[in-house]
Design an enzyme around this catalytic site. Structure first.
Site, short mmCIF file in Angstrom:
data_model
loop_
_atom_site.label_atom_id
_atom_site.label_comp_id
_atom_site.label_asym_id
_atom_site.label_seq_id
_atom_site.Cartn_x
_atom_site.Cartn_y
_atom_site.Cartn_z
N LYS A 67 0.81 -1.31 0.13
CA LYS A 67 0.03 0.06 -0.07
C LYS A 67 0.82 1.30 0.04
CE LYS A 67 -2.98 2.89 2.71
NZ LYS A 67 -3.39 3.28 3.86
N GLY A 78 -7.27 9.13 10.40
CA GLY A 78 -7.48 9.06 11.85
C GLY A 78 -8.47 10.32 12.06
N ALA A 84 -9.10 5.53 5.10
CA ALA A 84 -8.91 6.99 5.82
C ALA A 84 -10.19 7.61 6.21
CB ALA A 84 -7.73 7.63 5.43
N GLY A 85 -10.17 7.87 7.57
CA GLY A 85 -11.20 8.77 7.94
C GLY A 85 -12.40 8.20 8.62
N ASN A 119 -8.31 1.83 10.64
CA ASN A 119 -7.44 1.45 11.52
C ASN A 119 -7.99 1.89 13.03
OD1 ASN A 119 -3.93 1.72 12.41
ND2 ASN A 119 -5.38 0.77 13.70
N THR A 120 -7.98 3.45 12.85
CA THR A 120 -8.02 4.09 14.33
C THR A 120 -9.48 3.88 14.74
OG1 THR A 120 -6.62 5.88 13.17
CG2 THR A 120 -8.22 6.52 15.19
#
Length: 269
Positions: A104, A165, A196-197, A218-219
């Site tokens: 990635k 994040g 993301a986000g 992830n976050t």
């Protein structure tokens, strides 16, 4: 769900999950299990490979169960990203994980916004493709840049829902829709992963209902109050969004439409 194909890779789960920000390796391991993911992404440059007790993260990631996806998070120029991708390949070849052949790609523009550097990303992409990598490209939601990445050989384009994040979810669904329309116009199976986000399960569902082929996060799991419960929610949300996207929603209307016919109702004159 039908299987997701990216290059020579094929998966049943369309949820990609990261390994950062968990309080313990045990929690990370259990959250990954709850998410049902088959692909786990690891930041080669950033990831603390060993914790305070001397334990290695790889002891908690079963290479026979997961395809690991090395990523170049933390790289701010093409040179560092290329070097990090090569390092990821070397590490995974050592444990004979099939993820050694892909990466990635993230080339970031600055440390505050973590927005991608488009020129650096293109530069690194061209080199990595020549070296035989399957490359998944993190990018903004700019449709023009997404098209250029695909044209340059990206095996998957990964537009951000919102800043990394941030937990803001899909801020610009119109641009995501344009990316999907343009990149799939002559190749309906071209994989586009929203990345993301993502903050909560509904963000995942929205991304999938737009027509995305998968979501990387992830976050949203790792920093949730209850990561295990959130991991399960993300899994179900992705499945729900995928099914809804294929079901065909009803059109939006300004006025009400009765679910049952008005004509012939009891007591009507």
């Amino acid at each position: 769900m039908s299987k997701l194909r990216i290059g020579n890779f094929e998966f049943t789960s369309r949820l990609f999950v990261g390994t950062g920000k968990y309080t313990t390796y045990e929690l990370m391991r259990d959250a990954l299990t709850e998410s049902g993911c088959e692909v786990v992404t690891v930041a080669v440059r950033r990831e603390r490979m060993v914790d305070g007790d001397g334990r290695n993260i790889m002891d908690f990631l079963d290479p026979a169960r997961y395809t690991l996806l090395p990523n170049t998070a933390g790289c701010f120029n093409a040179t560092d990203a290329i070097r990090t991708a090569r390092l990821g390949r070397e590490l995974l070849e050592g444990i004979e994980n099939p993820g050694s052949s892909w990466v990635k790609l993230e080339v970031l523009g600055d440390k505050k916004t973590l927005l991608p550097d488009p020129m650096g990303t293109l530069e690194a992409l061209e080199v990595l493709k020549k070296e035989g990598f399957t490359v998944l490209c993190y990018t903004s939601d700019d449709p023009i840049m997404a098209q250029r990445l695909k044209s340059a050989g990206a095996d998957s384009v990964m537009p951000a829902a919102s800043p990394i994040g941030s937990g803001q979810g899909v801020l610009n669904p119109w641009n995501i829709r344009i990316i999907l329309e343009q990149l799939k116009a002559d190749d309906p199976n071209y994989p586009i992963i929203v990345d993301a986000g993502v903050g909560t399960a509904s963000d995942v569902t929205i991304a999938m209902e737009l027509g995305a082929d998968g979501v990387l996060l992830n976050t949203g799991i790792a920093v949730a109050v209850n990561p295990l419960r959130m991991a399960r929610a993300m899994k179900l949300a992705l499945e729900s969004g995928y099914l809804a996207a294929g079901a065909g929603r009803i059109p939006r209307k300004l006025y009400a439409t009765a679910s049952s016919p008005i004509e012939g109702v009891i007591g009507a004159n």
